[in-house]
Design a protein around this motif. Structure first.
Motif, PDB file in Angstrom:
ATOM      1  N   ARG A  12       0.872  -1.174   0.000  1.00 18.77           N
ATOM      2  CA  ARG A  12       0.000   0.000   0.000  1.00 18.77           C
ATOM      3  C   ARG A  12       0.910   1.225   0.000  1.00 18.77           C
ATOM      4  O   ARG A  12       1.731   1.402   0.901  1.00 18.77           O
ATOM      5  N   VAL A  13       0.774   2.050  -1.040  1.00 20.26           N
ATOM      6  CA  VAL A  13       1.582   3.252  -1.207  1.00 20.26           C
ATOM      7  C   VAL A  13       0.627   4.428  -1.336  1.00 20.26           C
ATOM      8  O   VAL A  13      -0.320   4.374  -2.118  1.00 20.26           O
ATOM      9  N   THR A  14       0.890   5.482  -0.583  1.00 17.68           N
ATOM     10  CA  THR A  14       0.003   6.640  -0.656  1.00 17.68           C
ATOM     11  C   THR A  14       0.170   7.357  -1.991  1.00 17.68           C
ATOM     12  O   THR A  14       1.258   7.347  -2.593  1.00 17.68           O
ATOM     13  N   ARG A  53      10.224   0.651   0.089  1.00 17.68           N
ATOM     14  CA  ARG A  53      10.566   1.616   1.135  1.00 17.68           C
ATOM     15  C   ARG A  53       9.381   2.514   1.490  1.00 17.68           C
ATOM     16  O   ARG A  53       9.110   2.768   2.658  1.00 17.68           O
ATOM     17  N   LEU A  54       8.669   2.972   0.475  1.00 14.56           N
ATOM     18  CA  LEU A  54       7.558   3.894   0.700  1.00 14.56           C
ATOM     19  C   LEU A  54       6.261   3.189   1.076  1.00 14.56           C
ATOM     20  O   LEU A  54       5.387   3.788   1.689  1.00 14.56           O
ATOM     21  N   ALA A  64      -5.967  -7.974  -2.336  1.00 10.08           N
ATOM     22  CA  ALA A  64      -6.730  -6.784  -2.708  1.00 10.08           C
ATOM     23  C   ALA A  64      -6.463  -6.492  -4.181  1.00 10.08           C
ATOM     24  O   ALA A  64      -5.398  -6.831  -4.707  1.00 10.08           O
ATOM     25  N   PRO A  65      -7.416  -5.841  -4.857  1.00 12.45           N
ATOM     26  CA  PRO A  65      -7.167  -5.464  -6.250  1.00 12.45           C
ATOM     27  C   PRO A  65      -5.972  -4.504  -6.325  1.00 12.45           C
ATOM     28  O   PRO A  65      -5.869  -3.579  -5.531  1.00 12.45           O
ATOM     29  N   SER A  66      -5.078  -4.750  -7.257  1.00  9.75           N
ATOM     30  CA  SER A  66      -3.888  -3.912  -7.428  1.00  9.75           C
ATOM     31  C   SER A  66      -4.127  -2.879  -8.511  1.00  9.75           C
ATOM     32  O   SER A  66      -4.548  -3.221  -9.610  1.00  9.75           O
ATOM     33  N   GLU A  67      -3.837  -1.616  -8.192  1.00  9.87           N
ATOM     34  CA  GLU A  67      -3.943  -0.568  -9.204  1.00  9.87           C
ATOM     35  C   GLU A  67      -2.761  -0.628 -10.171  1.00  9.87           C
ATOM     36  O   GLU A  67      -2.896  -0.268 -11.336  1.00  9.87           O
TER      37      GLU A  67
END
Length: 92
Positions: A12-14, A53-54, A64-67
Motif C-alpha cells: 500500500r503506497v500513498t 521503502r515507501l 486486494a485489487p492492485s492498481e
C-alpha cells in the motif's frame, strides 16, 4: 494505492508518492528505449526498492485489487519492453 510486485506481494503506497514513482518510471522507460541492459537493471531495482521503502506490505493472506503491477527484479529488458505503455509502467 495498491502496487503488486510479481512474485513478491502487494504494497500500500500513498498517492502522495506517485510523482516520485513516475520519475523513476521515466528513467526506467528511457533505459528500455536505449536498450541499455545495465542501466535498465539498476533503474528497475531502484523503482522496486522505492515501492518497498515507501509502501506498507499487505499481509500475504490478504488479496486486494492492485492498481499497479510491476515486474520482479529478474524480468528482462525485452520483457519489460512488452509491458510498457506510452505512459511507462506507472500511468500518470
Amino acid at each position: 494505492m495498491i502496487i503488486r510486485i510479481f512474485g513478491e506481494g502487494q504494497y500500500r503506497v500513498t498517492d502522495s508518492h506517485l510523482e516520485e514513482l513516475n520519475e523513476l518510471d521515466a528513467v526506467l522507460q528511457k533505459t528500455v528505449d536505449q536498450g541499455d541492459e545495465e542501466s535498465f537493471t539498476l533503474a528497475l531495482r531502484e523503482l522496486l526498492e522505492t515501492v518497498r521503502r515507501l509502501g506498507s506490505p499487505l499481509p500475504s493472506d490478504v488479496l486486494a485489487p492492485s492498481e499497479l503491477v510491476l515486474p520482479d527484479e529478474d524480468t528482462t529488458l525485452d520483457e519489460v519492453k512488452e509491458l510498457l505503455s506510452s505512459e511507462g509502467l506507472i500511468p500518470g
